[in-house]
Design a protein around this motif. Structure first.
Motif, PDB file in Angstrom:
ATOM      1  N   HIS A 232      -6.476  -1.285  -5.771  1.00 44.30           N
ATOM      2  CA  HIS A 232      -7.699  -0.533  -4.997  1.00 44.30           C
ATOM      3  C   HIS A 232      -7.116   0.963  -4.632  1.00 44.30           C
ATOM      4  CE1 HIS A 232     -10.255  -0.006  -1.169  1.00 44.30           C
ATOM      5  NE2 HIS A 232     -11.018   0.510  -2.370  1.00 44.30           N
TER       6      HIS A 232
ATOM      7  N   GLU B  94     -11.090  -1.885   1.977  1.00 50.10           N
ATOM      8  CA  GLU B  94     -10.048  -3.000   1.436  1.00 50.10           C
ATOM      9  C   GLU B  94     -10.424  -4.353   1.186  1.00 50.10           C
ATOM     10  OE1 GLU B  94      -6.881  -3.573  -0.627  1.00 50.10           O
ATOM     11  OE2 GLU B  94      -6.835  -1.798   0.291  1.00 50.10           O
TER      12      GLU B  94
ATOM     13  N   ALA C 239       0.928  -1.233   0.008  1.00 49.41           N
ATOM     14  CA  ALA C 239       0.066  -0.020  -0.062  1.00 49.41           C
ATOM     15  C   ALA C 239       0.930   1.300  -0.052  1.00 49.41           C
ATOM     16  CB  ALA C 239      -0.762   0.216   1.296  1.00 49.41           C
TER      17      ALA C 239
ATOM     18  N   TYR D  17      -2.682  -0.782   7.728  1.00 46.72           N
ATOM     19  CA  TYR D  17      -2.167  -1.888   6.820  1.00 46.72           C
ATOM     20  C   TYR D  17      -1.096  -2.569   7.219  1.00 46.72           C
ATOM     21  CZ  TYR D  17      -5.322  -0.200   3.217  1.00 46.72           C
ATOM     22  OH  TYR D  17      -6.417  -0.089   2.489  1.00 46.72           O
TER      23      TYR D  17
ATOM     24  N   THR E  91      -2.485  -1.191  -3.478  1.00 47.04           N
ATOM     25  CA  THR E  91      -3.674  -0.248  -2.865  1.00 47.04           C
ATOM     26  C   THR E  91      -2.852   1.290  -2.825  1.00 47.04           C
ATOM     27  OG1 THR E  91      -4.651  -1.812  -1.483  1.00 47.04           O
ATOM     28  CG2 THR E  91      -4.861   0.721  -0.772  1.00 47.04           C
TER      29      THR E  91
END
Length: 237
Positions: free
Chosen positions: A127, A217, A9, A26, A77
């Motif tokens: 994402h 997520e 991420a 995360y 992400t």
């Protein structure tokens, strides 16, 4: 059998407040993280790479994306959290205010998101999450915020456009619109007054925003939405 690569991420505006809390969230999910802000310090965690720089500068976005690829090999992400909020009556905004807010809130979104999408297309999915504000949909006479609405409202519109453009290519795009959250930018003596801006009568916690991001997520059938984390502000008063 090879071990699947660790997911990665990118978090902008990550040195404090919501951004730093999202980084922690995360990491608890097992992701490696590339965290960026103007003042971010090096991390002792080998799975957290920090990149100092102004995200409004496209060169910073290039360095952040390169750090993700060079260190971890992928981008799964992107959390577009970096933002500037200047509360002033509209007629009192200066050119410097305009340039600062649009620079971080819009230009800071644009290039890093392009780079992330390019990599996600190569990987087959990803994402993107924008952190916006409940003021976009529920303006308040107590908090003049045209520049926030102009820029964060643009991000909410872009969130839907990205979701639809890449829906068949594995890339989801969502937004989280917080109310007023307890972060270092709000001194404790202001909390009671700020709490009254929400129908539930209190401010939100940073964990509320992190929980919303992590829900998105883990929600593969959710894309193109703005999730309001605002104590009921967007519903009315």
């Amino acid at each position: 059998m090879s071990t699947p690569a660790k997911k990665v991420a990118i978090v902008t505006g990550a040195s404090q407040g919501i951004g730093a809390a999202v980084v922690d969230g995360y990491r608890k999910l097992g992701y490696a993280v590339v965290a960026t802000s103007r003042t971010i310090a090096p991390s002792d965690d080998p799975d957290v790479i920090t990149v100092q720089g102004d995200i409004a500068d496209p060169a910073t976005a290039e360095r952040v994306a390169s750090a993700a690829i060079e260190n971890f090999g992928r981008i799964d992400t992107l959390i577009n959290n970096a933002g500037i909020f200047v509360a002033k009556p509209f007629h009192e905004y200066t050119r410097e205010d305009y340039d600062a807010v649009t620079g971080v809130n819009l230009s800071g979104f644009f290039r890093i998101t392009q780079l992330a999408v390019e990599r996600m297309l190569e990987q087959g999915g990803g994402h993107i999450v924008q952190i916006t504000t409940s003021l976009v949909e529920k303006a308040s006479s107590d908090l003049p915020s045209v520049l926030a609405s102009l820029t964060k409202g643009g991000l909410q519109a872009a969130t839907k456009s990205l979701a639809i453009e890449y829906a068949t290519r594995g890339i989801r795009s969502n937004a989280v619109a917080p109310g007023v959250i307890k972060t270092p930018m709000h001194p404790e003596e202001t909390h009671e007054a700020l709490g009254t801006l929400h129908p539930v009568g209190r401010m939100g916690e940073m964990s509320d925003v992190v929980d919303a991001v992590l829900y998105l997520e883990k929600a593969p059938f959710v894309t193109g939405v703005t999730l309001h984390v605002d104590g009921g502000q967007s519903a009315g008063n």
